[in-house]
Design a protein around this motif. Structure first.
Motif, PDB file in Angstrom:
ATOM      1  N   ARG A 155       0.873  -1.184   0.000  1.00  0.00           N
ATOM      2  CA  ARG A 155       0.000   0.000   0.000  1.00  0.00           C
ATOM      3  C   ARG A 155       0.900   1.220   0.000  1.00  0.00           C
ATOM      4  O   ARG A 155       1.889   1.271   0.753  1.00  0.00           O
ATOM      5  CB  ARG A 155      -0.889   0.020   1.237  1.00  0.00           C
TER       6      ARG A 155
ATOM      7  N   ARG B 225     -10.556   5.203  -3.781  1.00  0.00           N
ATOM      8  CA  ARG B 225      -9.985   4.211  -4.707  1.00  0.00           C
ATOM      9  C   ARG B 225     -10.804   2.926  -4.770  1.00  0.00           C
ATOM     10  O   ARG B 225     -10.835   2.249  -5.794  1.00  0.00           O
ATOM     11  CB  ARG B 225      -8.545   3.903  -4.303  1.00  0.00           C
ATOM     12  N   THR B 226     -11.497   2.588  -3.666  1.00  0.00           N
ATOM     13  CA  THR B 226     -12.291   1.345  -3.679  1.00  0.00           C
ATOM     14  C   THR B 226     -13.424   1.464  -4.694  1.00  0.00           C
ATOM     15  O   THR B 226     -13.802   0.489  -5.333  1.00  0.00           O
ATOM     16  CB  THR B 226     -12.880   1.041  -2.291  1.00  0.00           C
TER      17      THR B 226
ATOM     18  N   GLN C  64     -12.357  11.153   1.982  1.00  0.00           N
ATOM     19  CA  GLN C  64     -10.939  10.775   2.145  1.00  0.00           C
ATOM     20  C   GLN C  64     -10.087  11.969   2.584  1.00  0.00           C
ATOM     21  O   GLN C  64      -9.346  12.553   1.781  1.00  0.00           O
ATOM     22  CB  GLN C  64     -10.406  10.191   0.841  1.00  0.00           C
TER      23      GLN C  64
ATOM     24  N   PRO D  90     -16.350  -0.065   2.667  1.00  0.00           N
ATOM     25  CA  PRO D  90     -15.039  -0.729   2.800  1.00  0.00           C
ATOM     26  C   PRO D  90     -14.467  -0.577   4.206  1.00  0.00           C
ATOM     27  O   PRO D  90     -13.568  -1.325   4.585  1.00  0.00           O
ATOM     28  CB  PRO D  90     -14.172   0.004   1.764  1.00  0.00           C
ATOM     29  N   LEU D  91     -14.981   0.401   4.954  1.00  0.00           N
ATOM     30  CA  LEU D  91     -14.495   0.742   6.293  1.00  0.00           C
ATOM     31  C   LEU D  91     -13.054   1.263   6.195  1.00  0.00           C
ATOM     32  O   LEU D  91     -12.346   0.876   5.270  1.00  0.00           O
ATOM     33  CB  LEU D  91     -14.597  -0.441   7.262  1.00  0.00           C
ATOM     34  N   PRO D  92     -12.553   2.084   7.058  1.00  0.00           N
ATOM     35  CA  PRO D  92     -13.200   2.556   8.274  1.00  0.00           C
ATOM     36  C   PRO D  92     -14.317   3.580   7.987  1.00  0.00           C
ATOM     37  O   PRO D  92     -14.214   4.344   7.037  1.00  0.00           O
ATOM     38  CB  PRO D  92     -12.049   3.265   9.005  1.00  0.00           C
TER      39      PRO D  92
ATOM     40  N   ARG E 264     -16.191   6.749   2.935  1.00  0.00           N
ATOM     41  CA  ARG E 264     -15.680   7.824   3.790  1.00  0.00           C
ATOM     42  C   ARG E 264     -15.168   8.973   2.917  1.00  0.00           C
ATOM     43  O   ARG E 264     -14.606   8.729   1.847  1.00  0.00           O
ATOM     44  CB  ARG E 264     -14.515   7.211   4.589  1.00  0.00           C
TER      45      ARG E 264
ATOM     46  N   HIS F 231      -7.800  -0.142  -5.690  1.00  0.00           N
ATOM     47  CA  HIS F 231      -7.692  -0.986  -4.496  1.00  0.00           C
ATOM     48  C   HIS F 231      -8.325  -2.338  -4.833  1.00  0.00           C
ATOM     49  O   HIS F 231      -9.408  -2.664  -4.359  1.00  0.00           O
ATOM     50  CB  HIS F 231      -8.422  -0.299  -3.338  1.00  0.00           C
TER      51      HIS F 231
ATOM     52  N   GLN G 173      -9.707  -4.882  -2.166  1.00  0.00           N
ATOM     53  CA  GLN G 173     -10.972  -4.487  -1.554  1.00  0.00           C
ATOM     54  C   GLN G 173     -12.109  -4.862  -2.505  1.00  0.00           C
ATOM     55  O   GLN G 173     -13.156  -5.338  -2.080  1.00  0.00           O
ATOM     56  CB  GLN G 173     -10.995  -2.981  -1.259  1.00  0.00           C
TER      57      GLN G 173
HETATM   58  C1  NCD Z   1     -10.311   1.774   2.199  1.00  0.00           C
HETATM   59  C2  NCD Z   1      -9.003   2.282   1.632  1.00  0.00           C
HETATM   60  O1  NCD Z   1      -7.969   2.154   2.266  1.00  0.00           O
HETATM   61  O2  NCD Z   1      -9.041   2.795   0.532  1.00  0.00           O
HETATM   62  N1  NCD Z   1     -10.167   0.996   3.339  1.00  0.00           N
HETATM   63  C3  NCD Z   1      -9.911  -0.338   3.236  1.00  0.00           C
HETATM   64  O3  NCD Z   1      -8.948  -0.747   2.627  1.00  0.00           O
HETATM   65  N2  NCD Z   1     -10.785  -1.174   3.786  1.00  0.00           N
HETATM   66  C4  NCD Z   1     -11.315   2.839   2.333  1.00  0.00           C
HETATM   67  C5  NCD Z   1     -10.980   4.046   3.145  1.00  0.00           C
HETATM   68  O4  NCD Z   1      -9.872   4.203   3.657  1.00  0.00           O
HETATM   69  O5  NCD Z   1     -11.877   4.879   3.253  1.00  0.00           O
END
Ligand code: NCD
Length: 356
Positions: free
Chosen positions: A101, A162-163, A225, A261-263, A223, A129, A132
């Motif tokens: 990452r 990105r998700t 970002q 995807p959380l958080p 979320r 991502h 995910q």
């Molecule tokens: C996501 C990411 O890192 O893009 N989280 C994850 O991998 N579960 C989503 C995010 O950070 O909002």
């Protein structure tokens, strides 16, 4: 040898196979306990993570393998100025597979071009991502039983999320999928995602979650970002754009699948957690199983000397310069700028997909 840099590196048939293996792992975990004995996964996290990193590590441990790595750039040699390419070379000597990452777009691709072990993109900047997305696809498959004939609402930060970009790329390959893109004007989906994946597809952009709600089979909340905003003020203004509450689910389908995807920060109120439509914690759990399936798949092919075409070097141009400040080429001088011609006839940076 193959890598997972972009979700489209795997065909829909191969995704079906990964989903089938993940389901078999859920049903028969004992069958898989020794599969990666004596193998090592390196987790190289230059950006914070809880689920992605820990689910990768748990996945490798449940396969009987070992894990090495770091969880922040400051504890790696990146803090001393080491390049991603050099890190990839080093790690190739210590591990059998790596998950990376990085805050810069295209960093995992730069690692895969230099390293000699499979590289998994665990999130590159605001770009993609793919693991995910595998998690999301397994969840959709389990909850809805299909990938086609679905209306998916993606809500929140569609610009930097990105998700969202990877999920749209993946879902654009199935039949009769309708996308409803719900975001503030300032956080609309980037042009490249629309141009590359949504041309000829049914999609609409709106600012209203309430208006979209009744049609949705899947609602993918995201979320805002914070870390990708240039201005803290702009983040403060947009951070509470959408908050899903039980009231707002009043007009939703009874079998809606709510994902994230959380958080989460506050975009889903905690009282929604008790609703049978809330799937986000199940989704996080699915992430471990699909990553187990992915690790198995990539390690099986790792000894194959034939490199799956990461970049078609005969079809790239070297005379264009990527000016995207969040592209890995902006910080790592030794990386050659390369542009590829996409199916849509546009020249894009191979690392971040920004147009010439
Ligand atoms: C996501 C990411 O890192 O893009 N989280 C994850 O991998 N579960 C989503 C995010 O950070 O909002």
């Amino acid at each position: 040898m193959r890598n997972l840099i972009d979700i489209l590196d795997f065909s829909t048939k191969e995704i079906d196979e990964l989903v089938a293996v993940a389901k078999d792992i859920i049903a028969n975990p004992e069958k898989y306990r020794e599969k990666c004995r004596y193998k090592k996964l390196a987790t190289l996290f230059f950006e914070p993570s809880t689920r992605t990193r820990l689910s990768f590590e748990a996945a490798m441990m449940e396969l009987g393998g070992n894990v090495i790595g770091f969880s922040e750039a400051s504890s790696s040699s990146a803090a001393k100025g080491e390049s991603v390419a050099d890190t990839a070379m080093m790690i190739s000597a210590y591990a059998d597979i790596m998950a990376m990452r990085h805050p810069k777009e295209g960093a995992p691709l730069a690692a895969a071009l230099k390293g000699t072990i499979p590289v998994i993109n665990a999130g590159d900047g605001g770009h993609h991502h793919p693991t995910q997305t595998l998690t999301d696809l397994l969840t959709i498959n389990i909850e809805k039983g299909r990938f086609d004939n679905l209306t998916i609402g993606l809500c929140g930060d569609l610009k930097f999320g990105r998700t969202v970009h990877s999920l749209i790329a993946a879902m654009s390959r199935y039949e009769n999928v309708k996308f409803i893109l719900i975001s503030p004007e300032e956080l609309r989906l980037p042009e490249y995602v629309k141009e590359e994946y949504l041309v000829g597809k049914e999609f609409k952009e709106t600012t209203s979650l309430e208006e979209a709600m009744p049609e949705l089979d899947v609602l993918y909340m995201t979320r805002i970002q914070r870390e990708r905003f240039a201005s803290a003020q702009e983040y403060m203004r947009l951070k509470d754009s959408y908050i899903l509450t039980l009231d707002k689910l009043h007009d939703a389908k009874k079998d809606l699948c709510i994902m994230h995807p959380l958080p989460r920060v506050n975009e889903i109120s905690v009282d929604v957690d008790e609703d049978s439509r809330a799937c986000y914690f199940k989704q996080a759990k699915n992430g471990k199983y699909i990553r187990m399936a992915l690790i198995l798949n990539l390690l099986e092919d790792a000894d194959n000397p034939v490199e799956e075409g990461l970049v078609d070097f005969d079809k790239v141009r070297y005379d264009l310069v990527c000016e995207n400040p969040t592209c890995i080429t902006s910080t790592e001088q030794e990386i050659k700028h390369m542009f590829k011609l996409t199916d849509k006839g546009v020249w894009r940076c191979v690392y971040c997909e920004v147009k010439e």
